[in-house]
Design a protein around this motif. Structure first.
Motif, PDB file in Angstrom:
ATOM      1  N   SER B  83       0.825  -1.212   0.000  1.00 18.00           N
ATOM      2  CA  SER B  83       0.000   0.000   0.000  1.00 18.00           C
ATOM      3  C   SER B  83       0.858   1.260   0.000  1.00 18.00           C
ATOM      4  O   SER B  83       0.561   2.224  -0.718  1.00 18.00           O
ATOM      5  N   ALA B  86       2.118   1.692  -3.414  1.00 18.21           N
ATOM      6  CA  ALA B  86       1.078   2.222  -4.309  1.00 18.21           C
ATOM      7  C   ALA B  86       0.947   3.727  -4.116  1.00 18.21           C
ATOM      8  O   ALA B  86       0.842   4.482  -5.088  1.00 18.21           O
ATOM      9  N   GLN B  87       0.978   4.164  -2.884  1.00 24.30           N
ATOM     10  CA  GLN B  87       0.853   5.588  -2.579  1.00 24.30           C
ATOM     11  C   GLN B  87       2.021   6.380  -3.168  1.00 24.30           C
ATOM     12  O   GLN B  87       1.828   7.414  -3.797  1.00 24.30           O
ATOM     13  N   ARG B  89       4.011   5.401  -5.558  1.00 28.93           N
ATOM     14  CA  ARG B  89       3.920   5.296  -7.013  1.00 28.93           C
ATOM     15  C   ARG B  89       2.953   6.361  -7.531  1.00 28.93           C
ATOM     16  O   ARG B  89       3.253   7.088  -8.476  1.00 28.93           O
ATOM     17  N   GLY B  90       1.797   6.449  -6.888  1.00 32.03           N
ATOM     18  CA  GLY B  90       0.778   7.408  -7.315  1.00 32.03           C
ATOM     19  C   GLY B  90       1.254   8.840  -7.226  1.00 32.03           C
ATOM     20  O   GLY B  90       0.835   9.700  -7.994  1.00 32.03           O
TER      21      GLY B  90
END
Lengths: 405, 273
Positions: B83, B86-87, B89-90
């Motif tokens: 997670s 993902a954060q 990456r975003g």
């Protein structure tokens, strides 16, 4: 943030194919059944209560027959109750007073038409007011019967409202022929929601006894009990007394002693049984619906694998992706529930209208918002729970594999 | 135009990616050394099957290496939870894909807003920024259209706008012109070039050597899952810096194995285009 998932889920649902909506049939049918039948059940219960027509809780009714409790009182009875029975009951300690009641079938002539209906007695003196009160009767036009009204009648609301097959409404001052004897109409009752009471012809007790030649017999004995706490005891005493007077053993009574509470209990237990059966069927339907949602969401996760990959690539965490599918699944359930609740309510409203026209009652349909709210919340939860496993599988997708589609 | 080269942003150290396939193992990528400095335009070049997609997935932290370490902004990504990754990456990486990868159920504007939603940006802010970005790629008049209603070139421009949503430090473009005709491909490349000039780091994966050398400052040439060479733009031509590095390494006594274990230092003078 949760609102975002909800909006996103709604957008995705908008583009769903017919297949997804078909899987909602189970939830839809289940909720329709529950909402319609509970609504109808409530209506039916109220209608049945109105048919019994007794508003006071301190009343015990006694009628002969025993097996024929829900038929027209006194019909087909061989061994009738008598005025002596009534007097004997009045002597029981817990009994305040007793009213002998007649409900006779006879013919009525007006406007050159003949109909058959029910006639009932109004006792003289104080007992008259007591009878009105016990049976929850109110006058709509004109007046109630008084002491010297032996050639006058008060009619049920239907004579005025529906014309009851006479093709002309009966108004105050009209003369009607009951069993070929002329009576002047002095009052019309308020509509009561009971077929018998709304079509009744009320006349002076002595006049009725003469006209129908009732002799010593009475159809129903109404006993007013001194204290609501004494009801069970009084019912028992009355039953015991009548067994003795009529020489029957316990369990073989040819009469029925009923309290309003016991009557309602019987009605409720029948309705409760029907409702329990419906709820079982509805539960199976909802379970099938939930499995449908599991199925459609699982397919959706497979079909939207690439979309999941994209969301992960642009920063969607596992939790965020889980939440999106979870909400989508919950919304699917909610939509099924919503359609079901609307349709169920319409059916119950139509059903109540049906009961009204069949029984001549005057029920207003009950829209139970609490029930609808619970059904909607329940459908959302069923959908959401059904979506947990597919949503988890969506969240766990490997981004690279998911992006390949 | 001279660009100021700043800190190291992504670094792959001796990274290999192997995929089990039945009883055997497919070595998609072996011993890759790769680093990108802030503000660079880097191309990963290679024919089909060279491992460039695998490299892109690793560089974009979409995948974990079988061996080796990947540093994203000095943090070892293998130590981050999925997670957190993902954060990050975003927030730090904007992706542009060959097949655009827009979400078909969302409008152009909603597609651009989505990465910001994942970062917890408010709706008003998201909407405002999306409109701004769509103006930048000259698509503000198509905001409420669905991806199915616009052309491929327009979709790729939407993807560019989306990649910029969270103002990332690097744009990772996988064959951005692969599904476009030459003219629209040029438009898309023009946008990427413009972004690079504005200071964004661009990493582009391509099979087209001309495209790589036309736009990139540094080109990593992959072949059969291995780094074949690294070329850098010096003035108007590219020079192979792999040999130079090998030579330097040999002189310094560092063992070299087919050039893959030699750390490649881009040097501060490489930002010249």
């Amino acid at each position: 943030m949760n609102l975002d998932y909800l909006i996103l889920a709604l957008k995705n649902l908008r583009h769903r194919g017919i297949r997804s909506w078909l899987t909602l049939l189970g939830i839809f049918i289940g909720v329709t059944a529950v909402v319609a039948l509970i609504g109808l059940g409530n209506g039916l219960q109220a209608a049945v209560s109105a048919q019994f027509g007794i508003s006071s809780t301190e009343i015990i009714t006694v009628q002969a027959g025993g097996l024929n409790a829900y038929g027209p009182p006194g019909s087909g009875v061989v061994n009738s109750l008598t005025k002596d029975d009534a007097r004997a009951i009045e002597n029981i300690g817990s009994v305040n007073r007793v009213l002998p009641r007649y409900i006779q079938t006879g013919k009525l002539e007006f406007n050159d038409r003949v109909i058959f209906g029910f006639a009932s007695n109004v006792p003289r003196g104080d007992d008259a007011d007591f009878m009105y009160e016990v049976n929850d009767l109110e006058i709509d036009k004109g007046r109630m019967l008084g002491g010297s009204d032996s050639n006058k009648v008060v009619l049920g609301a239907n004579f005025f409202v529906d014309k009851v097959g006479l093709e002309k409404e009966v108004v105050l001052g009209d003369n009607v022929l009951v069993q070929d004897k002329s009576f002047r109409v002095v009052g019309i009752l308020k509509k009561k929601g009971s077929f018998v009471w709304d079509s009744i012809v009320l006349m002076d007790q002595v006049a009725l006894e003469d006209l129908f030649d009732t002799g010593d017999d009475v159809d129903v004995i109404v006993a007013h009990i001194k204290d609501p706490d004494l009801m069970d005891r009084a019912a028992e005493d009355i039953a015991k007394l009548l067994r003795k007077r009529r020489d029957v053993d316990e369990g073989e009574e040819d009469f029925e002693v009923s309290t309003p509470e016991a009557t309602m209990e019987t009605v409720n237990s029948i309705l409760g049984g029907v409702q329990a059966f419906i709820i079982i069927i509805a539960s199976i339907s909802i379970l099938v619906g939930a499995l449908g949602i599991v199925n459609t969401m699982t397919t959706s996760v497979l079909e939207r694998k690439k979309e999941i990959g994209i969301m992960k690539a642009i920063g969607g965490t596992n939790w965020q992706i889980f939440m999106q599918f979870f909400f989508e699944s919950g919304l699917l359930g909610l939509i099924g529930g919503l359609v079901g609740a609307v349709l169920g309510t319409l059916i119950s409203v139509a059903g109540v209208a049906g009961i009204n026209s069949f029984l001549g009652s005057d029920m207003t349909p009950v829209v139970d918002f609490m029930l609808i709210g619970m059904a909607l919340f329940g459908s959302f939860m069923i959908g959401a729970i059904a979506g947990i496993v597919p949503a988890m599988s969506a969240a766990k997708q490997n981004p690279v594999e998911a992006l390949r589609g | 135009m001279a660009k100021e080269v700043k800190k190291e942003f992504i670094r792959l150290r001796n990274v290999s990616k192997h995929y089990p396939m039945g009883d055997s193992v497919v070595k998609a990528l072996s011993h890759l050394e790769f680093k990108v400095y802030e503000g660079e335009f880097v191309a990963i070049m290679g024919p089909s099957g060279s491992g460039k997609s695998t490299a892109m997935n690793l560089v974009g932290s979409l995948d974990m290496p079988t061996f080796g370490t990947i540093y994203l902004d000095d943090a070892d990504i293998s130590e981050l939870s999925e997670s957190d990754l993902a954060q990050i990456r975003g927030k730090k990486i904007g992706f542009i894909f060959q097949s655009f990868n827009l979400i078909p159920n969302l409008t152009v504007k909603e597609n651009v807003m989505l990465p910001m939603m994942f970062q917890g940006t408010s709706v008003e802010e998201r909407a405002g920024r999306a409109e701004e970005l769509l103006k930048l790629v000259e698509l503000h008049d198509r905001m409420d259209h669905y991806p199915g209603e616009i052309s491929g070139g327009q979709m790729q421009r939407v993807a560019i706008a989306r990649s910029l949503a969270n103002d990332p430090e690097v744009i990772l473009a996988d064959e951005p012109t692969g599904n476009l005709d030459t003219k629209t491909g040029d438009i898309v490349m023009h946008f990427l070039e413009k972004l690079n000039k504005q200071g964004k780091t661009i990493i582009m994966v391509t099979h087209d050597p001309d495209l790589a050398e036309e736009y990139a400052d540094v080109v990593y040439w992959l072949l059969d899952g291995k780094l074949e060479k690294v070329t850098k733009r010096v003035g108007s031509r590219f020079i192979d810096v792999t040999k130079k590095k090998k030579k330097e390494a040999a002189l310094n006594g560092v063992p070299s194995k087919k050039g893959t274990k030699v750390p490649i230092k881009s040097g501060k003078s490489n930002g010249v285009k």
